[in-house]
Design an enzyme around this catalytic site. Structure first.
Site, PDB file in Angstrom:
ATOM      1  N   LYS A  56      12.608  33.454 -23.311  1.00  0.00           N
ATOM      2  CA  LYS A  56      13.271  33.173 -24.575  1.00  0.00           C
ATOM      3  C   LYS A  56      12.296  32.470 -25.523  1.00  0.00           C
ATOM      4  CE  LYS A  56      17.002  30.308 -26.307  1.00  0.00           C
ATOM      5  NZ  LYS A  56      16.122  30.009 -27.418  1.00  0.00           N
TER       6      LYS A  56
ATOM      7  N   ASP B  63      13.956  37.280 -26.328  1.00  0.00           N
ATOM      8  CA  ASP B  63      15.302  37.202 -26.916  1.00  0.00           C
ATOM      9  C   ASP B  63      15.820  38.594 -27.264  1.00  0.00           C
ATOM     10  OD1 ASP B  63      15.462  34.026 -28.189  1.00  0.00           O
ATOM     11  OD2 ASP B  63      13.570  34.883 -27.540  1.00  0.00           O
TER      12      ASP B  63
END
Ligand code: SF4
Length: 729
Positions: A8, A125
Site C-alpha cells: 500500500k 493500492d
C-alpha cells in the site's frame, strides 16, 4: 532474478525496496531498482536524493530519435541502477498506462539485461493492468508483499493477492510477506494471522525504528549508513534468502466475506496451520524472455517516410490481410475495425483497384473482431479475445494474426497466455501489439506486422533448395506491384527459377514458413524498414540477399539478371532472356522516339538511383536542355555510367532560372517541393510516384509521359463535349 515489492502507498515499501536493493548489492549482485510509483521517490535512498528524470517526463519532452537510456538511468549505492517510471500530472491521464509505457521504454533499450537482480517497487493500492505489469507480463519471478498490521495495508495486500491469482491462477510466484511494523496495537498478531490465512510466510520483520528516519534524512539506506545495525542485518539476511532460491507460493487471497471476518477478528475458514519457511522446494525459474510485443517501441524506430496517416492498428491490419490463409483477429472496438476495414474494402478503394490504380488487398476468409467497449478499458478485454480465438480455432482456423487497438493498450491486455493456449490446440497466433496509436502511425503498424512475422512465422529448420528465390517488401499499395511481380516471375521462370515466397504480399502462411527454402532473396525496395527486415532475415536465419533493390531500366535489369544467372548456374538462360527482351526494348524505343520529336526535356533530380532515366534519355535521343542535379554525389553509391556533364550543385533557384531561359516542354523530377516552382503550363513527370521495375520501367514511363503532350493545359476536355461525356460516363 526479478523481484516485485508490492504494498500500500505509504506503508514503507520504497524504504524496504531500497534497503533490499542495497543489501543485494552488498552481497555482490548487480542490481537495478525500478520505481513504479508516480510519485517517483522509490530510488531516492539509493542515489542520495539527486534530481530524478522520470521515464514518462523524459518521453514527453524528448524526441524519439534522441532518446537514450542513460538519460533516465542513475547510478546509486554500490552501482545500483536507479530508474523511476513516473506518472502523468496529478489528476490527468492514466498512471497504469504510464507504467506500461515505461516498461516498453526499458525493453527498447534492453535495460534489464545488464543486471543480476531487478527490484520493482510497485504501488499496491491499485492493481490495474498497468500496475500489474511486473507480475502480468511475467517480469517478476518473486513477489514480496509489504504490510503492517493496519487494516488498509492488509486490505491492499489481499487485493494484490487477488490480482496475482487472476493473472497467474496456477503458478507460484509469491516469496512471502515483509512485515513492516508501524507500532500499532496488536499488529504482530494481525500480520501473523493474515499470513497464516493466506498461507504465506513472513520472511522479514522490520521493527519500528527511528534509524530509518535518520538514514532517510541523509538520503541513504540503512544498509549503507549503518550496515551493522540490527535493521540493516535483517535486509542482508533477506537478501541472502533471496539469493538462495526461496520457496515460492501460489496466491490464495481471502474472499470478501473472509476478509470481513478477518477484520472483525474472527479466523477465516480457509486458515490452516501456519506456513513454515522450508528448504527450497520450488526453484525460481529463469527469467522468461520478454513476451512478444513488449519490444514494440524498439520496432518502431523513426525513419524517413511519408507523414502520419492513420494509426498503427490500421497499418498492421492493412498488411496482415495480405496473408491469404490467415485470419485476422482485431482486438478492438467495432469503430476501430470499421475504420480499418473501410481502408481496404471501401467502394472508393475497390474503384481504384478496378481501374488498376491500387494493388488488391486480399480480404481474408476470416476477419473477426472482439468488439470490446470502453468498459473493457476498465476491466480488461482479454476474455473477449479468448472467446473469439477459441471459436476461430473450433472452426478449423490454424493461423491467426491478432492486432490490438488502443483500448487493449490502455487496459494492458496481454495476449501471450492466449497465444500459448492456442498453441496447444495446434493454432499459431501472431500478436501484433500495436495498441492503436501506442506503436505509432500507420507505417509503424505495418513495420511491426512485418517484423513480428519475420521473427515469428519463419521456420528456421527449413533447408535451402535450388532454383527458387524470395521477394521481400513489395509495396502493398501501388499500381505497379502486380505488374512488377508478373514481369519478375516471367523472367525468372524463363530461367527455371521460381518465386518461393513473397514476404508479405498476397502470400500463404506456409510459404512464409518455408522462407528459408530459397537460397537467395531480393528486396523489392530498400528503405530504412527494408534494411531492418533484411537484417532480421540475415541475422536470425542466415538468409542471403542479392544487393540492392529490384532493378530498373534495361542495362540495370540485364546486369541484375546476369548476376542471378551466375548465382543459380543459369548464365545461358539469363543471356537468352536478355536477348529476347532487348528486341522488345528496341521496338519500344523506336515507337517512342517520334513522340518526343521537338520536345525539350529538363531534369531536376536529386541523388536517388537514377541511372535508368539517363539511359532512357540517351536511348530516346531526348533533347535535354538542362540537367540540374541536387544533393551530393557521394551520398549514395550509384553507378554513374550515364552521367550527364553536370555537377551536383543545383537548387530551386537554378531550376527557376533554367525554366525561364530554356522553356522546356517536360520537366522530369524526383523532388516534390520543386513541383511548386514549376509554372502550370509546363508538364512535369514526378519520379517520386509509382515507377515500375525491370527492363521496361523506363519505356513504360516514357509512354505514359508522352500522353501528357496530348492534353491541353487549358483543359481541353472541359470544352469538348464528347471527351467530357466519355470520361464521365
Ligand atoms: S487510434 Fe486507437 S481508437 Fe483510433 S482507430 Fe486507431 S486503434 Fe482505434
Amino acid at each position: 532474478m526479478q523481484i516485485a515489492v508490492y504494498g500500500k502507498g505509504g506503508i514503507g515499501k520504497s524504504t524496504m525496496s531500497a534497503n533490499l536493493s542495497a543489501a543485494l548489492a552488498a552481497c555482490g549482485s548487480k542490481v537495478l531498482q525500478i520505481g513504479c510509483d508516480p510519485k517517483h521517490d522509490s530510488t531516492r535512498l539509493l542515489h542520495h536524493g539527486r534530481k530524478v528524470v522520470t521515464i514518462l517526463d523524459y518521453l514527453l519532452n524528448t524526441p524519439e530519435d534522441e532518446q537514450k537510456l542513460d538519460d533516465v538511468l542513475m547510478t546509486g549505492f554500490l552501482d545500483t541502477g536507479c530508474v523511476e517510471a513516473g506518472g502523468p500530472r496529478p489528476g490527468m491521464g492514466c498512471a497504469g498506462r504510464g507504467i506500461l509505457t515505461a516498461f516498453d521504454f526499458l525493453n527498447q533499450f534492453h535495460a534489464m539485461e545488464h543486471y543480476d537482480q531487478i527490484v520493482y517497487d510497485v504501488l499496491g493500492d491499485v492493481v490495474c493492468g498497468g500496475f500489474a505489469v511486473p507480475v502480468r507480463r511475467q517480469y517478476a519471478n518473486a513477489v514480496f508483499l509489504v504490510t503492517s498490521g493496519e487494516s488498509m495495508a492488509i486490505y491492499a495486500a489481499n487485493n494484490i493477492l487477488c490480482g496475482i491469482k487472476n493473472l497467474n491462477p496456477n503458478g507460484s510466484q509469491i516469496a512471502g510477506i515483509i512485515y513492516n511494523s508501524r507500532g500499532v496495537g496488536d499488529e504482530s498478531k494481525r500480520v501473523e494471522d493474515f499470513a497464516q490465512a493466506v498461507h504465506l510466510p513472513i520472511l522479514a520483520r522490520i521493527p519500528r525504528s527511528s534509524s530509518f528516519a535518520q538514514a532517510e534524512k541523509e538520503a541513504m539506506t540503512l544498509v549503507e549508513k549503518d550496515p551493522d545495525s540490527t535493521e540493516a542485518k535483517i535486509f542482508l539476511e533477506l537478501a541472502g534468502k533471496l539469493l538462495n532460491q526461496p520457496r515460492l507460493y501460489p496466491a490464495q487471497p481471502l474472499s470478501e466475506e473472509q476478509m470481513e471476518l478477518f477484520m472483525r477478528g474472527d479466523t477465516p475458514s480457509q486458515a490452516t496451520a501456519p506456513v513454515q519457511e522450508k528448504k527450497p522446494a520450488v526453484v525460481i525459474p529463469p527469467t522468461p524472455a520478454a513476451p512478444s510485443g513488449t519490444k514494440k517501441r524498439a520496432l518502431s524506430d523513426p525513419f524517413s517516410r511519408v507523414p502520419l496517416y492513420g494509426c498503427a492498428y490500421r497499418g498492421a491490419v492493412d498488411l496482415a490481410i495480405h496473408i491469404k490463409d490467415a485470419a485476422v483477429l482485431g482486438h478492438a472496438p467495432k469503430s476501430c475495425t470499421w475504420y480499418a476495414i473501410n481502408g481496404f474494402s471501401s467502394y472508393a478503394r475497390r474503384g481504384l483497384y478496378e481501374r488498376g490504380i491500387l494493388y488488391p488487398a486480399f480480404v481474408p476468409r476470416q476477419f473477426e473482431n472482439t468488439d470490446i467497449t470502453v468498459n473493457d478499458a476498465v476491466y480488461g478485454g482479454i476474455d473477449h479475445a479468448r472467446q473469439k480465438a477459441l471459436e476461430m480455432a473450433a472452426r478449423g482456423i490454424r493461423n491467426i494474426i491478432a492486432v490490438t487497438a488502443c483500448i487493449p493498450g490502455l487496459s494492458g491486455d496481454d495476449l501471450v497466455p492466449l497465444q500459448k493456449e492456442l498453441k496447444t490446440l495446434g493454432v499459431n497466433m501472431y500478436i501484433i501489439h500495436t495498441d492503436g496509436i501506442e506503436a505509432g502511425d500507420y507505417n509503424d503498424g505495418m513495420a511491426l506486422c512485418y517484423k513480428t512475422l519475420a521473427l515469428e512465422a519463419v521456420d528456421s529448420d527449413v533447408t535451402p533448395e535450388p532454383d527458387c528465390i524470395n521477394i521481400v517488401y513489395e509495396p502493398t499499395i501501388s499500381s505497379q506491384t502486380d505488374k512488377n511481380f508478373m514481369d519478375l516471375q516471367d523472367m525468372l521462370e524463363k530461367m527455371g527459377i521460381r518465386i518461393n515466397c513473397r514476404f508479405l504480399c498476397a502470400e500463404f502462411m506456409e510459404n512464409i514458413r518455408q522462407f528459408k527454402k530459397a537460397p537467395y532473396s531480393i528486396m523489392a525496395r530498400y528503405d530504412e524498414l527494408g534494411h531492418q527486415l533484411q537484417n532480421i532475415f540475415e541475422e536470425k536465419y542466415g538468409c542471403k540477399f542479392l544487393d540492392g533493390e529490384l532493378p530498373r531500366g534495361f542495362s540495370e535489369t540485364a546486369d541484375w539478371l546476369r548476376m542471378v544467372g551466375r548465382l543459380y548456374g543459369k548464365t545461358a538462360e539469363a543471356e537468352q532472356v536478355i536477348a529476347e527482351k532487348q528486341l522488345q526494348y528496341r521496338n519500344q524505343i523506336d515507337a517512342l522516339k517520334p513522340l518526343y520529336k521537338n520536345k525539350k526535356v529538363l531534369f531536376f533530380l536529386n541523388n536517388k538511383i537514377i541511372d535508368w532515366i539517363f539511359e532512357l534519355s540517351r536511348d530516346l535521343d531526348w533533347n535535354v536542355v538542362d540537367s540540374i542535379l541536387i544533393g551530393s554525389k557521394e551520398d549514395r553509391t550509384i553507378d554513374w555510367r550515364h552521367q550527364f556533364s553536370k555537377d551536383w550543385d543545383g537548387n530551386l533557384e537554378s531550376l527557376k532560372k533554367s525554366i525561364a531561359e530554356k522553356k522546356p516542354d517536360l520537366i522530369i523530377l524526383n523532388h516534390s517541393i520543386a513541383q511548386a516552382c514549376i509554372p502550370a503550363d509546363i508538364f512535369t513527370a514526378n519520379l517520386s510516384r509509382d515507377v515500375g521495375s525491370g527492363f521496361f520501367a523506363g519505356t513504360e514511363c516514357a509512354l505514359r509521359w508522352s500522353q501528357l503532350f496530348e492534353n491541353s493545359l487549358e483543359g481541353r476536355w472541359k470544352h469538348d463535349k464528347s471527351i467530357f461525356e466519355k470520361l464521365c460516363r
